[in-house]
Scaffold this active site. Structure first.
Site, PDB file in Angstrom:
ATOM      1  N   ARG A 159     -36.106  56.364 -15.351  1.00 47.62           N
ATOM      2  CA  ARG A 159     -35.651  57.667 -14.852  1.00 47.62           C
ATOM      3  C   ARG A 159     -36.666  58.355 -13.950  1.00 47.62           C
ATOM      4  NH1 ARG A 159     -33.683  59.700 -20.655  1.00 47.62           N
ATOM      5  NH2 ARG A 159     -35.408  58.320 -21.139  1.00 47.62           N
TER       6      ARG A 159
ATOM      7  N   LYS B 181     -35.917  44.324 -30.662  1.00 47.65           N
ATOM      8  CA  LYS B 181     -35.441  44.876 -31.930  1.00 47.65           C
ATOM      9  C   LYS B 181     -35.663  46.383 -31.939  1.00 47.65           C
ATOM     10  CE  LYS B 181     -39.369  44.506 -35.103  1.00 47.65           C
ATOM     11  NZ  LYS B 181     -39.380  45.697 -35.909  1.00 47.65           N
TER      12      LYS B 181
ATOM     13  N   HIS C 177     -39.140  40.657 -39.294  1.00 47.09           N
ATOM     14  CA  HIS C 177     -40.293  39.756 -39.352  1.00 47.09           C
ATOM     15  C   HIS C 177     -40.350  38.952 -40.658  1.00 47.09           C
ATOM     16  CE1 HIS C 177     -41.408  41.772 -35.814  1.00 47.09           C
ATOM     17  NE2 HIS C 177     -42.088  42.766 -36.340  1.00 47.09           N
TER      18      HIS C 177
END
Lengths: 553, 408
Positions: free
Chosen positions: A99, A212, A304
């Site tokens: 942005r 993630k 993990h």
């Protein structure tokens, strides 16, 4: 030709979620390995015998959220190392989208600072200038169509000038809130093309790397996967969990499957239990807002630690490639029996750190951290016992724990073996034997240790446990490339082996969901623990109940 | 960034003798190790006997990797080997045996001295990290040249069991050296530097003799080949895109600029020959005639690609760089393709840290880039070579082709 292929398309091409719902295997990626050669095989005769026998095609990498912390700390240094260290081809280019009202020049200047700070390779004016020629910036909001119009025009120009051949790697380094809008716009603007099984690999490719968290629970993970899957086929999606890029995690596979010594004892007949510890000494480090919505279980265990469980517990894959490896990982996850209902109270522990000292420094309580609610119900520590119901592991508990503000940063997997069936030395008395333990240290001091009994020199028979250590650093010198470097290169090569597949992510969430539900529905307390300790004492009782104890890593 | 490492001898024993007993060397080593053994402390579990923090005493660890035999055929090689061993950081041999054939006569007194000078050392590598210090053994045997014939039989019992054995011969003069002949059968891998064979094109054929006996030849590691790794990577990378690969079938000229003589007496000719051999063997070219020396220096040879009915001729030029700036074994490689898939592909070393690549085809505009490729130093190269165990068939094919170019 396409028609012929379509006619032969398998009609039973389905896989199943753990809840029984069907998944289109085109999304999952099963079966394709047998149908076409792996993407990374090069037809270049000069590649034979080279250390880097795989080479990515020229491409443009488009990073959304390029002004963020991840780009500066990880992505750009890794890309510079790859480009200047020459695994990446001439003409490799990066288009940043964010942005901020930057232009190309500002973007290049900002990135130089990041690269100088984080790259392994020295930055000189000349090398930077040639690298920076391939850096471009497109300002814009992720949810505005005009951003993607501008991006498409810019990509066309870069393709022409930098011979990228239309190959594109999209990287979502934004907040997960923007994943949906970005993917939808990429599809609508026809910047990304869906490439399914009929895709001709001589055509240009597009792939997407997703960071993630892959959702917050089973439902949101499925929704996210459906959203990505509407534009990209599963073969184009690379869900990155940097743990799998770590050399030492990959070495677990080598240790297990490149040695005959260990696999015969890697089962319920010899293994008493498995402990996995992922400890962090740091707190939330200014990311309190993110952590409040996540917590230890979502942040560490679902991703993990379950990755570590799967590489430790899976069956040997026939091949080291994308689907063979991931098939086995998914199979193990499907065999995991999570605690449900009241069991959640008995087999899981959650905790939250209070003020204390870590590394000699006083640290505040979690609830006193910035952007954290004083009434927070988020856990900073999670411990649990999982069981795997299959022939190899039935009856062998897997104890997992992770937490913030623990005494030190350490990730290790310990396989503790059963005691010998009969101890002939017993008559001698005064023996203090502990069982054999294989410890795999993922970080730091990466290596493998084996604990076994030895006789103390002398006329009488005294046995003591001793430890045999293999340290990566002492045997192979300096560490290999950063995990991001490895994974970015794999994504460009089209090698998904070390990335999470859709069913893998959803199955991992399925394992965690009963615990999440239990923690929400039951009166499961969040036990306090002093920062700088190994978690709440309740976690010790989790193992003491089974006459076992946590290791001191 | 890499952490700093320093290696130094911590205990040593030195003696001279006319009769070398390898048992005495073992005893001496054991004695030195026992001097280092510190008190053991407890481990994780009650009664666990583990040195703190790793076994070996006092935060130390003993390397357990391989045996390295290094032969110093002259004083320069002695210095090179000793300095390299002290600087090694990537892969430390458990035991290094340095052999120094030397003149046994004391030049001042004219007396004949003892036949062997023996030095047994424990070295310690210290890093700035909290990793344990690493210790390893170095046995240096200076032997009267009259005893050279016995040296191999002394080395064999000194090799630590169950470990791979490497022979590093840093000098160029191994052809017909009896010690080299004796040591070759007892090692698994030979490390040499064909650049040290000099600029005499004939001397390079010495490597062919080693490879000739395919059943007994050790695996060869060549520093010159290692230095060529980035060159080969970058040349190969030009041709990764399938549309550019077509140019490999229309190559008409390969020009390789090499350093005629480098400061240390080595030459770039071996690198140039290996590069030509690599390209030719990978692309299935054959030599029409051997290399022909050019009046202005360098060599020229016609090659032929085996594709098509008549094949396609390729001009190979090896051009010496005799300028004072000629510091690099290879300076520049240019591949020119013509016909249906024309193109020009250039890799050029610009300084000791950087290589510039550029390429252009009618469909692709010219693109240049700079890649970081610092010229490796000896300890980095030996460190890499010590980590390699398998045979490199690409190298062997390149050597065979290159040697085939040498005029008889």
């Amino acid at each position: 030709m396409t028609e012929t292929k379509k006619q032969s398309r398998p009609t039973t091409n389905y896989d199943f979620h753990t809840d029984g719902s069907a998944v289109d295997a085109d999304h999952v990626g099963h079966q394709f390995d047998a149908m076409e050669p792996p993407a990374e095989i090069s037809t270049n005769p000069l590649r034979g015998g080279l250390r880097l026998d795989r080479a990515p095609a020229p491409a443009v990498m488009v990073i959304f959220g390029v002004t963020g912390d991840l780009t500066a700390r990880k992505l750009m240094p890794a890309l510079y190392d790859l480009a200047v260290g020459y695994p990446l081809p001439e003409g490799f280019s990066i288009v940043g989208v964010s942005r901020r009202e930057w232009d190309d020049e500002t973007f290049r200047n900002e990135m130089r600072g990041a690269v100088e700070k984080g790259a392994r390779t020295p930055v000189t004016d000349e090398s930077w200038q040639l690298f920076a020629q391939g850096l471009f910036y497109v300002p814009g909001n992720f949810d505005e169509e005009s951003t993607y119009t501008t991006l498409r025009e810019r990509l066309d120009v870069v393709d022409q000038e930098r011979r990228a051949h239309g190959n594109r790697l999209f990287y979502l380094a934004t907040s997960p809130d923007f994943y949906g809008p970005i993917i939808q716009h990429l599809g609508a603007a026809k910047i990304a093309a869906r490439q399914d099984i009929y895709w001709n690999r001589r055509d240009s490719w597009s792939r997407i790397v997703v960071e993630k968290p892959f959702g917050q629970d089973v439902e949101s993970a499925r929704a996210l996967n459906a959203e990505i899957g509407a534009v990209f086929s599963e073969r184009q999606i690379y869900r990155i969990d940097h743990y799998l890029g770590k050399e030492t995690v990959q070495n677990v596979l080598a240790f297990r499957f490149a040695n005959t010594l260990f696999e015969p004892v890697w089962n319920r007949q010899y293994v008493d239990h498995v402990q996995i510890t992922v400890a962090e000494a740091i707190g939330v480090e200014g990311r309190g807002g993110y952590y409040e919505g996540s917590g230890a279980l979502r942040d560490m265990v679902q991703s993990h630690i379950l990755q570590l469980v799967s590489v430790i517990a899976m069956e040997p894959p026939a091949l080291f490639n994308g689907n063979a490896l991931r098939d086995e990982k998914v199979k193990v996850l499907r065999a995991v029996v999570p605690p449900t209902g009241e069991q959640v109270n008995q087999r899981t522990v959650r905790g939250r750190y209070e003020a204390g000292h870590v590394g000699g420094r006083p640290v505040p309580a979690y609830r006193d951290e910035q952007e954290v609610s004083p009434q927070s119900r988020t856990e900073t520590f999670a411990a649990m016992e999982l069981n795997i119901d299959n022939w190899r592991w039935a009856g062998v508990p897997f104890y997992l724990r992770t937490g913030k503000r623990l005494p030190r940063r350490v990730t290790e997997i310990a396989i503790e073996f059963k005691q010998v069936p009969h101890l002939m030395f017993q008559a001698i008395g005064n023996l203090d034997l502990t069982p054999n333990v294989i410890t795999m240290r993922i970080q730091p001091d990466e290596g493998i240790a084996l604990k076994f009994a030895a006789k103390v020199p002398g006329p009488d028979t005294q046995l003591r446990p001793v430890r045999m250590d293999f340290l990566y650093g002492q045997s192979f010198g300096e560490a290999g490339p950063d995990a991001y470097e490895r994974l970015l290169l794999d994504a460009m090569l089209g090698d998904p082996t070390l990335f999470a597949r859709r069913d893998e992510v959803e199955t991992a969430w399925s394992v965690m969901q009963p615990i999440l539900d239990g923690w929400q529905d039951l009166p499961v307390p969040i036990y306090p623990y002093e920062a700088g300790t190994w978690g709440p004492s309740k976690a010790d009782s989790l193992m003491r109940r089974d006459s076992r104890q946590w290791r001191r890593p | 960034m890499a952490s700093s490492v320093s290696t130094k001898p911590i205990l040593a024993s030195v003696w001279q003798t006319d009769t070398l007993d390898t048992g005495a060397i073992h005893d001496e080593l054991n004695q030195l190790w026992s001097q280092l053994g510190g008190p053991l402390k407890g481990g994780d579990a009650p009664g666990e006997m583990v040195a703190e923090p790793n076994f070996g005493g006092g935060g130390l660890m003993r390397a357990n990797t391989l045996n390295l035999i290094a032969v110093a055929s002259d004083l320069r090689a002695v210095t090179l080997i000793q300095e390299t061993i002290a600087r090694l950081r990537d892969f430390l041999p458990s035991r290094t045996i340095i052999l120094i054939p030397q003149d046994g006569t004391d030049h001042e007194s004219g007396m004949i001295g003892p036949r062997y000078d023996v030095r047994v050392e424990l070295m310690e590598q210290v890093t700035e990290t909290d990793e344990p210090n690493l210790r390893f053994e170095v046995i240096t045997i200076g032997a009267d040249r009259r005893e050279t014939g016995n040296l191999a039989s002394l080395v064999t019992p000194l090799l630590a069991a169950d470990l791979p054995d490497f022979l590093w011969w840093p000098g160029g003069g191994f052809a017909d050296d009896p010690l080299f002949e004796d040591l070759l059968p007892i090692v698994d891998r030979l490390i040499l530097d064909t650049a040290q064979l000099g600029r005499d094109v004939q001397s390079i054929s010495a490597i062919r003799q080693i490879l000739a006996d395919e059943s007994n030849a050790p695996v060869i590691g060549d520093f010159t080949w290692l230095r060529l790794e980035p060159w080969r990577q970058l040349i190969a990378q030009f041709f990764d895109p399938e549309d550019v690969q077509r140019s490999l079938h229309t190559v008409e000229q390969v020009t390789i600029h090499y350093a005629e003589t480098r400061e240390d007496g080595s030459a770039g000719l071996a690198a140039a020959l290996l590069t030509a051999g690599w390209l030719a063997s990978r692309l299935d070219w054959e030599a029409i005639d051997p290399l022909e020396r050019q009046k202005r220096g360098g060599f020229w040879a016609p090659l032929r690609a085996k594709d098509g009915d008549r094949g396609r001729e390729i001009e190979l030029r090896l051009v010496p760089d005799t300028s004072p700036q000629a510091r690099f074994s290879l300076r520049r490689v240019k591949i020119v393709a013509a016909g249906a898939a024309p193109g020009a592909f250039v890799v050029e070393r610009t300084d000791s840290d950087d290589i510039l690549t550029s390429s252009e085809t009618p469909d692709n505009p010219e693109v240049s880039r700079m890649v970081y490729s610092r010229r490796p130093v000896s300890d980095e190269m030996i460190g890499q070579e010590l980590q390699r165990f398998g045979a490199d068939s690409t190298y062997e094919e390149a050597v065979r082709f290159a040697v085939g170019l040498i005029p008889s």
